[in-house]
Design a protein around this motif. Structure first.
Motif, short mmCIF file in Angstrom:
data_model
loop_
_atom_site.label_atom_id
_atom_site.label_comp_id
_atom_site.label_asym_id
_atom_site.label_seq_id
_atom_site.Cartn_x
_atom_site.Cartn_y
_atom_site.Cartn_z
N THR A 62 4.42 7.67 -41.87
CA THR A 62 3.03 7.57 -42.33
C THR A 62 2.08 7.39 -41.17
OG1 THR A 62 3.72 6.62 -44.45
CG2 THR A 62 1.43 6.28 -43.79
N ALA A 78 6.10 9.69 -47.69
CA ALA A 78 5.22 9.34 -46.56
C ALA A 78 4.39 10.51 -46.07
CB ALA A 78 6.06 8.79 -45.41
N ARG A 102 2.74 12.62 -48.02
CA ARG A 102 1.64 12.89 -48.96
C ARG A 102 1.53 14.37 -49.26
NH1 ARG A 102 -1.75 8.32 -49.18
NH2 ARG A 102 -2.81 9.41 -50.91
#
Length: 392
Positions: free
Chosen positions: A128, A167, A169
């Motif tokens: 992330t 992570a 997205r």
């Protein structure tokens, strides 16, 4: 600008040379200085990222060391292969290179070690953080993808893909599992000079060019089903199917002699599992000495497997490539193609036709021990990213 003038002729202005969106090159594994040759092919174009797919015939550690010396300021992700995909489609004994110029791409790469014993939360936080930093530093690059190379003998791809995916997205992920020809003995990945097993390399890429991540397979589920009634999930082994010895029952269902099961049988009669409204292949690697089935990807008791039938592989691939070219033909397609597709093509004697399709659409990459698409580890597919000349 360069100008060429002929007596009595008007001046002709030559168009400036524009580098390709992605640089591609390949050399034989036994070239004295293979990366030196790649460097000559690529010239002096600054690269943001370099990906290498290395034949198992080559000295992988030596190749990686040479790459680090000749491309010192570039992230270099690499893996061993189960075969290569290059200028002429399916290749053997090659080192394939894709260079992503820094003028059009920005990236960051992570080496993930000990993937059979992951600590999920730290890895999610790490991915992330790198994703957010990359996006913040390159807001002008709105297109992107994540590319995952995994040790193909780790048996950890399923958990790794499922951990990483949240992570990312909205950044689509694809990838392939490193191979070792058809030996299944020694696979490696590498990042920036570090060679590793039981590891993976994740590269996050932002681009000013339009990109499209895809996954394809040529298999259609039939009405023949079976239930896994005994399994060792950790080793991806199915012991019994329908409460019968696994190999014998599988052979009965597909109409084959249980003593004659081989890679062609598994490639021609793959099994799929329904996940999220779609079917995904759970490919069989081999029959072990106990008459059990060893799979390439996750398997568990209670799983319902459906036998699938292959469509014409050449026509199917051509159709999918045309689909990717509906708006514009890709400048290059980075492809991760399952070794079972290559085996099936060889056995059906269609390797040349399939190679011609890949060559005509600039597919470059490698044959894998499995593929990643989003949160899933799959088999008998081609996953990849099409990269176009137009800016997004």
């Amino acid at each position: 600008m360069n100008k060429t003038v002929d007596a009595g002729q008007p001046a002709v202005t030559a168009a400036p040379l524009v580098p390709p969106v992605v640089l591609t090159g390949q050399v034989s594994w036994d070239t004295p200085s293979p990366i030196g040759q790649i460097k000559q092919i690529f010239g002096d174009e600054p690269l943001g990222f370099l990906s290498l797919f290395v034949s198992p015939k080559a000295d992988f550690a030596r190749i990686i060391a040479e790459a680090g010396t000749l491309f010192p300021d570039t992230d270099i992700a690499a893996c061993t292969t189960a075969g290569e995909i290059g200028d002429d489609g399916y290749e053997e004994g090659q080192i394939i290179a894709l260079g992503f110029p820094s003028s059009g791409f920005a990236s960051t790469s992570l080496l993930i070690e000990n993937i059979d014993d992951l600590a999920p939360l730290p890895l999610i936080d790490r991915v992330t953080l790198e994703r957010v930093k990359l996006q913040e530093h390159h807001p002008e690059m709105i297109s992107g993808f994540a590319f995952l190379l995994v040790d193909g003998l780790s048996r950890a791809e399923d958990g790794l893909s499922a951990t990483i995916s949240p992570a990312l997205r909205d950044m689509p992920m694809f990838g392939g599992s490193a191979g070792d020809g058809t030996d299944f003995e020694d696979t490696s990945v590498a990042l920036n000079g570090t060679v590793a097993q039981n590891a993976a390399v994740l590269t996050l890429v932002r681009s000013r060019y339009r990109t499209k991540v895809f996954s394809l397979d040529h298999l259609v589920p039939s009405d023949r089903q079976m239930v896994v009634t005994g399994a060792d999930p950790g080793r991806r082994i199915v012991k019994t199917i329908n409460a019968e010895p696994a190999a014998r029952e599988y052979a009965r269902i597909v109409g084959k002699d249980p003593e004659q099961l081989d890679r062609l049988t598994f490639a021609s009669h793959p099994v799929v599992v329904r996940i999220g409204g779609a079917h995904h292949v759970r490919a069989i690697q081999q029959v072990n000495s106990a008459g059990e089935l060893v799979f390439f990807s996750a398997i568990d008791e209670g799983m319902v497997l459906t036998v699938a039938a292959p469509q014409d592989m050449v026509d199917h691939l051509r159709s999918k490539m045309l689909g990717l070219s509906a708006h514009q033909k890709p400048s290059v397609i980075l492809g991760c193609d399952c070794i079972l597709r290559r085996i099936e093509a060889e056995q059906r004697q269609i390797s040349r036709e399939l190679s011609d399709v890949m060559s005509s659409y600039h597919v470059t990459g490698f044959s894998t021990y499995g593929e990643q698409i989003g949160a899933l580890h799959v088999n008998h597919t081609m996953t990849g990213v099409a990269i176009y000349e137009e800016e997004d």
